[in-house]
Design a protein around this motif. Structure first.
Motif, PDB file in Angstrom:
ATOM      1  N   PHE A  20      46.357  35.124  35.455  1.00  0.00           N
ATOM      2  CA  PHE A  20      45.577  35.535  34.280  1.00  0.00           C
ATOM      3  C   PHE A  20      44.324  36.335  34.636  1.00  0.00           C
ATOM      4  CE2 PHE A  20      48.085  32.206  32.139  1.00  0.00           C
ATOM      5  CZ  PHE A  20      48.502  32.934  31.032  1.00  0.00           C
ATOM      6  N   PRO A  21      43.515  35.920  35.630  1.00  0.00           N
ATOM      7  CA  PRO A  21      42.338  36.744  35.961  1.00  0.00           C
ATOM      8  C   PRO A  21      42.698  38.152  36.413  1.00  0.00           C
ATOM      9  CG  PRO A  21      42.131  34.566  36.927  1.00  0.00           C
ATOM     10  CD  PRO A  21      43.521  34.673  36.410  1.00  0.00           C
ATOM     11  N   MET A  23      44.762  40.066  35.156  1.00  0.00           N
ATOM     12  CA  MET A  23      44.972  40.925  33.999  1.00  0.00           C
ATOM     13  C   MET A  23      43.715  41.729  33.652  1.00  0.00           C
ATOM     14  SD  MET A  23      48.153  40.346  33.176  1.00  0.00           S
ATOM     15  CE  MET A  23      48.500  40.096  34.913  1.00  0.00           C
ATOM     16  N   LEU A  24      42.558  41.291  34.184  1.00  0.00           N
ATOM     17  CA  LEU A  24      41.297  41.975  33.909  1.00  0.00           C
ATOM     18  C   LEU A  24      41.010  43.090  34.901  1.00  0.00           C
ATOM     19  CD1 LEU A  24      39.114  38.803  33.195  1.00  0.00           C
ATOM     20  CD2 LEU A  24      40.320  40.246  31.532  1.00  0.00           C
ATOM     21  N   PHE A  25      41.824  43.173  35.969  1.00  0.00           N
ATOM     22  CA  PHE A  25      41.560  44.140  37.031  1.00  0.00           C
ATOM     23  C   PHE A  25      42.721  45.130  37.141  1.00  0.00           C
ATOM     24  CE2 PHE A  25      39.372  40.268  38.129  1.00  0.00           C
ATOM     25  CZ  PHE A  25      38.114  40.704  38.522  1.00  0.00           C
ATOM     26  N   THR A  26      42.406  46.259  37.721  1.00  0.00           N
ATOM     27  CA  THR A  26      43.459  47.199  38.108  1.00  0.00           C
ATOM     28  C   THR A  26      43.538  47.355  39.617  1.00  0.00           C
ATOM     29  OG1 THR A  26      41.918  49.059  37.874  1.00  0.00           O
ATOM     30  CG2 THR A  26      43.294  48.507  35.973  1.00  0.00           C
ATOM     31  N   ARG A 161      50.947  44.921  31.739  1.00  0.00           N
ATOM     32  CA  ARG A 161      50.324  43.613  31.938  1.00  0.00           C
ATOM     33  C   ARG A 161      51.250  42.453  31.559  1.00  0.00           C
ATOM     34  NH1 ARG A 161      45.820  46.757  31.533  1.00  0.00           N
ATOM     35  NH2 ARG A 161      43.985  46.045  32.700  1.00  0.00           N
TER      36      ARG A 161
END
Length: 244
Positions: A20-21, A23-26, A161
């Motif tokens: 889940f974390p 999903m905030l990064f690329t 995602r």
């Protein structure tokens, strides 16, 4: 049985928690990725040497331990040789990233989870009532950064995602199947439990030395990775000590 189901679910779903974390990064820096890999390696070494190996020795002897560890190492070597896969590389050229390399990477991550599921199931099948919880906790802890890294790899290779999250969760759920197999194997053949414990230890140590440590030392972050490895080792030893 409830404890077995809880432990197996906790260990396998920890991969999703780590996803889940991501999903905030690329992307993540090479240094951060190396530190995560090294910390994971420390946890796995601790689980093997401070949990699985002493328990196998308690239930058997040095000859059984040696045979089990060598068998685990041999099986992982054969699986790595004959199951097509590709290791995640720090310096991958984005122009060369394709769907083939993505699914080969997923095959490699799934391959890693097979002995982890077996180790949890076999541990719950042993006579040591606390061993199952300890091994499930150690596997779950190292699955969190693994889930993060799998998701991040998929996202940086162009996967959406939701799809990346789904594939990451699937790699973790494979552990449920092999957890059940490990438990059934241990329960049916009590005399082979120490072999199973030693097998799981050998498989985990193979993954650490063959892949995690070399990968965490690939970009000049050896010192940071070394300290992270030691911290992971001590963290798992501490938690194992207080759970006993």
């Amino acid at each position: 049985m409830n404890m077995l189901l809880t432990g197996c679910l906790a260990a396998s779903l920890s991969t999703a928690i780590g996803a889940f974390p991501a999903m905030l990064f690329t992307r993540v820096t090479h240094r951060g990725r190396d530190v995560l890999l090294a910390f994971t390696a420390g946890i796995m070494v601790s689980a093997s040497t401070y949990g699985l190996i002493p328990s196998a020795l308690k239930l058997s002897n040095l000859y059984v331990l040696t045979a089990g560890i060598l068998l685990g190492t041999a099986i992982l070597t054969l699986m790595e040789r004959f199951v097509p896969h590709e290791e995640p590389r720090h310096a991958a050229d984005p122009s060369e990233r394709g769907i083939g390399s993505t699914y080969l990477f997923l095959a490699a991550m799934t391959l890693h989870n097979l002995p982890e599921g077996l180790s949890v199931g076999v541990s719950y099948g042993s006579d040591d009532q606390s061993l199952g919880a300890i091994v499930a906790l150690s596997i779950g802890l190292q699955n969190v950064p693994e889930g993060f890294l799998i998701s991040l790899f998929l996202l940086t290779h162009g996967m959406r995602r939701r799809e990346a999250l789904g594939w990451t969760v699937m790699t973790g759920l494979v552990e449920l199947v092999f957890c059940a197999l490990g438990y059934g194997f241990a329960g049916s053949f009590a005399g082979i439990v120490p072999y199973g414990l030693a097998f799981a230890a050998g498989a985990m140590l193979f993954v650490v030395y063959k892949e995690l440590i070399p990968e965490s030392h690939g970009d000049g972050n050896e010192r940071a990775s070394t300290f992270s490895f030691i911290l992971g080792l001590l963290a798992m030893i501490g938690m194992t000590h207080y759970l006993q």
